[in-house]
Design a protein around this motif. Sequence first.
Motif, PDB file in Angstrom:
ATOM      1  N   UNK A  32       0.813  -1.220   0.000  1.00  0.00           N
ATOM      2  CA  UNK A  32       0.000   0.000   0.000  1.00  0.00           C
ATOM      3  C   UNK A  32       0.851   1.277   0.000  1.00  0.00           C
ATOM      4  N   UNK A  33       1.921   1.268  -0.763  1.00  0.00           N
ATOM      5  CA  UNK A  33       2.741   2.478  -0.924  1.00  0.00           C
ATOM      6  C   UNK A  33       2.041   3.440  -1.876  1.00  0.00           C
ATOM      7  N   UNK A  34       2.017   4.712  -1.512  1.00  0.00           N
ATOM      8  CA  UNK A  34       1.479   5.753  -2.397  1.00  0.00           C
ATOM      9  C   UNK A  34       2.672   6.518  -2.969  1.00  0.00           C
ATOM     10  N   UNK A  35       2.937   6.309  -4.246  1.00  0.00           N
ATOM     11  CA  UNK A  35       4.086   6.952  -4.892  1.00  0.00           C
ATOM     12  C   UNK A  35       3.675   8.326  -5.387  1.00  0.00           C
ATOM     13  N   UNK A  36       4.337   9.353  -4.854  1.00  0.00           N
ATOM     14  CA  UNK A  36       4.032  10.733  -5.245  1.00  0.00           C
ATOM     15  C   UNK A  36       5.312  11.472  -5.639  1.00  0.00           C
ATOM     16  N   UNK A  37       6.262  10.704  -6.174  1.00  0.00           N
ATOM     17  CA  UNK A  37       7.501  11.324  -6.594  1.00  0.00           C
ATOM     18  C   UNK A  37       7.706  11.282  -8.095  1.00  0.00           C
ATOM     19  N   UNK A  38       6.934  10.498  -8.773  1.00  0.00           N
ATOM     20  CA  UNK A  38       7.142  10.288 -10.199  1.00  0.00           C
ATOM     21  C   UNK A  38       6.638  11.471 -11.034  1.00  0.00           C
ATOM     22  N   UNK A  39       7.084  11.508 -12.307  1.00  0.00           N
ATOM     23  CA  UNK A  39       6.600  12.536 -13.230  1.00  0.00           C
ATOM     24  C   UNK A  39       5.819  11.927 -14.375  1.00  0.00           C
ATOM     25  N   UNK A  40       5.269  10.741 -14.158  1.00  0.00           N
ATOM     26  CA  UNK A  40       4.550  10.000 -15.190  1.00  0.00           C
ATOM     27  C   UNK A  40       3.051  10.112 -14.926  1.00  0.00           C
ATOM     28  N   UNK A  41       2.290  10.781 -15.810  1.00  0.00           N
ATOM     29  CA  UNK A  41       0.850  10.927 -15.572  1.00  0.00           C
ATOM     30  C   UNK A  41       0.180   9.595 -15.263  1.00  0.00           C
ATOM     31  N   UNK A  42      -0.776   9.626 -14.325  1.00  0.00           N
ATOM     32  CA  UNK A  42      -1.470   8.406 -13.932  1.00  0.00           C
ATOM     33  C   UNK A  42      -2.605   8.057 -14.890  1.00  0.00           C
ATOM     34  N   UNK A  43      -2.908   8.956 -15.833  1.00  0.00           N
ATOM     35  CA  UNK A  43      -3.943   8.680 -16.825  1.00  0.00           C
ATOM     36  C   UNK A  43      -3.391   7.779 -17.930  1.00  0.00           C
ATOM     37  N   UNK A  44      -4.266   7.025 -18.568  1.00  0.00           N
ATOM     38  CA  UNK A  44      -3.883   6.266 -19.746  1.00  0.00           C
ATOM     39  C   UNK A  44      -3.902   7.190 -20.963  1.00  0.00           C
ATOM     40  N   UNK A  45      -3.112   6.854 -21.967  1.00  0.00           N
ATOM     41  CA  UNK A  45      -3.149   7.588 -23.231  1.00  0.00           C
ATOM     42  C   UNK A  45      -4.576   7.552 -23.780  1.00  0.00           C
ATOM     43  N   UNK A 365       6.618  17.017  -4.594  1.00  0.00           N
ATOM     44  CA  UNK A 365       5.411  16.201  -4.549  1.00  0.00           C
ATOM     45  C   UNK A 365       4.731  16.311  -5.910  1.00  0.00           C
ATOM     46  N   UNK A 366       4.482  15.192  -6.565  1.00  0.00           N
ATOM     47  CA  UNK A 366       3.735  15.216  -7.820  1.00  0.00           C
ATOM     48  C   UNK A 366       2.319  14.720  -7.555  1.00  0.00           C
ATOM     49  N   UNK A 367       1.337  15.485  -8.031  1.00  0.00           N
ATOM     50  CA  UNK A 367      -0.045  15.087  -7.754  1.00  0.00           C
ATOM     51  C   UNK A 367      -0.598  14.239  -8.910  1.00  0.00           C
ATOM     52  N   UNK A 368       0.091  13.126  -9.123  1.00  0.00           N
ATOM     53  CA  UNK A 368      -0.273  12.197 -10.188  1.00  0.00           C
ATOM     54  C   UNK A 368      -0.867  10.923  -9.600  1.00  0.00           C
ATOM     55  N   UNK A 369      -1.855  11.135  -8.767  1.00  0.00           N
ATOM     56  CA  UNK A 369      -2.661  10.058  -8.194  1.00  0.00           C
ATOM     57  C   UNK A 369      -4.113  10.529  -8.181  1.00  0.00           C
ATOM     58  N   UNK A 370      -5.080   9.621  -8.294  1.00  0.00           N
ATOM     59  CA  UNK A 370      -6.486  10.028  -8.207  1.00  0.00           C
ATOM     60  C   UNK A 370      -6.760  10.749  -6.889  1.00  0.00           C
ATOM     61  N   UNK A 371      -7.746  11.619  -6.903  1.00  0.00           N
ATOM     62  CA  UNK A 371      -8.042  12.451  -5.732  1.00  0.00           C
ATOM     63  C   UNK A 371      -8.260  11.636  -4.455  1.00  0.00           C
ATOM     64  N   UNK A 372      -8.981  10.528  -4.476  1.00  0.00           N
ATOM     65  CA  UNK A 372      -9.128   9.748  -3.232  1.00  0.00           C
ATOM     66  C   UNK A 372      -7.783   9.256  -2.690  1.00  0.00           C
ATOM     67  N   UNK A 373      -6.872   8.903  -3.579  1.00  0.00           N
ATOM     68  CA  UNK A 373      -5.550   8.443  -3.147  1.00  0.00           C
ATOM     69  C   UNK A 373      -4.753   9.623  -2.582  1.00  0.00           C
ATOM     70  N   UNK A 374      -4.871  10.784  -3.214  1.00  0.00           N
ATOM     71  CA  UNK A 374      -4.206  11.976  -2.684  1.00  0.00           C
ATOM     72  C   UNK A 374      -4.715  12.303  -1.283  1.00  0.00           C
ATOM     73  N   UNK A 375      -5.994  12.169  -1.089  1.00  0.00           N
ATOM     74  CA  UNK A 375      -6.567  12.456   0.229  1.00  0.00           C
ATOM     75  C   UNK A 375      -6.017  11.498   1.286  1.00  0.00           C
TER      76      UNK A 375
END
Length: 393
Positions: A32-45, A365-375
């Motif tokens: 259950x690690x929440x990765x918030x360091x990446x620069x890769x968008x969490x959306x699919x193409x 901090x990169x906010x590349x996680x869905x809002x519930x995960x960010x919360x």
Amino acid sequence: MSAITSKLTNRIVEEDLSFRSKMLAIAADMNNVIAMGRGDPDFHTPVHIAAAAKEAIDANQHHYTPPTGIPALRAAIAADLQKEYGLEYTADEVIVTAGVQESITLIMLALIRAGDEVLITSPRFMTYDTAVNFAGGLPVPVPTFQIDDFALDIAEIEKRITPRTRMFVLVSPNNPTGAVTPPDVIRKIAELAVKHDLVVVSDEIYAKIIYEGHEHLSIGSLPGMKERTITLNGFSKTYAMTGWRVGYLAAPADFVSKVTEMRHTLSINTCTVSQYAALAALTGPHEPIKAMIDEYATRRAFLLPALDDMGLTYGNPGGAFYVYINVSSTGMSTPDFCERLLRETGVMLFPGTMFGDHDPSYIRLSFLQPLPVLKEAVKRMKAFMDRCGKAAA
């Protein structure tokens, strides 16, 4: 040391990757690690972009293209640059590359001589340092500061210009800070470039991800600047196409002509199928892109007050999807802060020192996680900050 390694040239400058490796190793053993360091968008193409790639495969569009890219894509890029940023490039002034990273390497090999100095917006994406070192040049960081929301200060640029300065790398919006340098400062940078006869590399990979109250100005659109500006952009961030590896540079036609063979030498051409996908990204529906950018804005609107609530300060990010946060109030070094946060909460962030920052106060901090995960991540961070505050008391 092996016989091969003992013969390394001074083009290879060691980067300490031990902390990054350490963090990834810790995370690998956790749930259950929440990765918030990446620069890769969490959306699919977006679907229409992927469909264009499939159609290209079915049409046997999988052979070599011209080294500068398929003509239709180069034309679409030129049209988009004019429409979005007022940049007057033609199709023959565009080279499609394997991501912006290849553009950066191509530029430095073409323009930087041994001993040349390259000024670079800092903190920064460290690929620039590597590419300058490849070419035998010297990277010269131009620091930005939280008090200015990490936007560039013209005085900080000017005092670092020497007779050996050949180029200024302008990155706006910037990684890792999300800073957008205001138009009035961009105009002053243009004046400096003309005064000191500098080439400007304008990295605009995040230029379509701009938030309300901020404005992006492409320096190459200013009078007298096209002839000394190379504009970089690509598809990775805006279109959630990181793995497709399509970027480009736009520059005067005579420069493009001179470096075409060098570009061919690096990788012959950008992946053919990816080029057709990129063409669909530019010419297809933009509603999915707008939806992604709107979601980034929603996440940002949630995060900034949440950080305020924790007593953390930061530079206001005018673009991209990062917040550069000052954690010096905890009394911990940023590597210690990031390691403890990961071990104790499962939230993974990286320190600003990974981005060439000599001030050990900041994390990205990169906010590349869905809002519930960010919360959930914010909830864990707040509990951690509360514990840190009680321990300090």
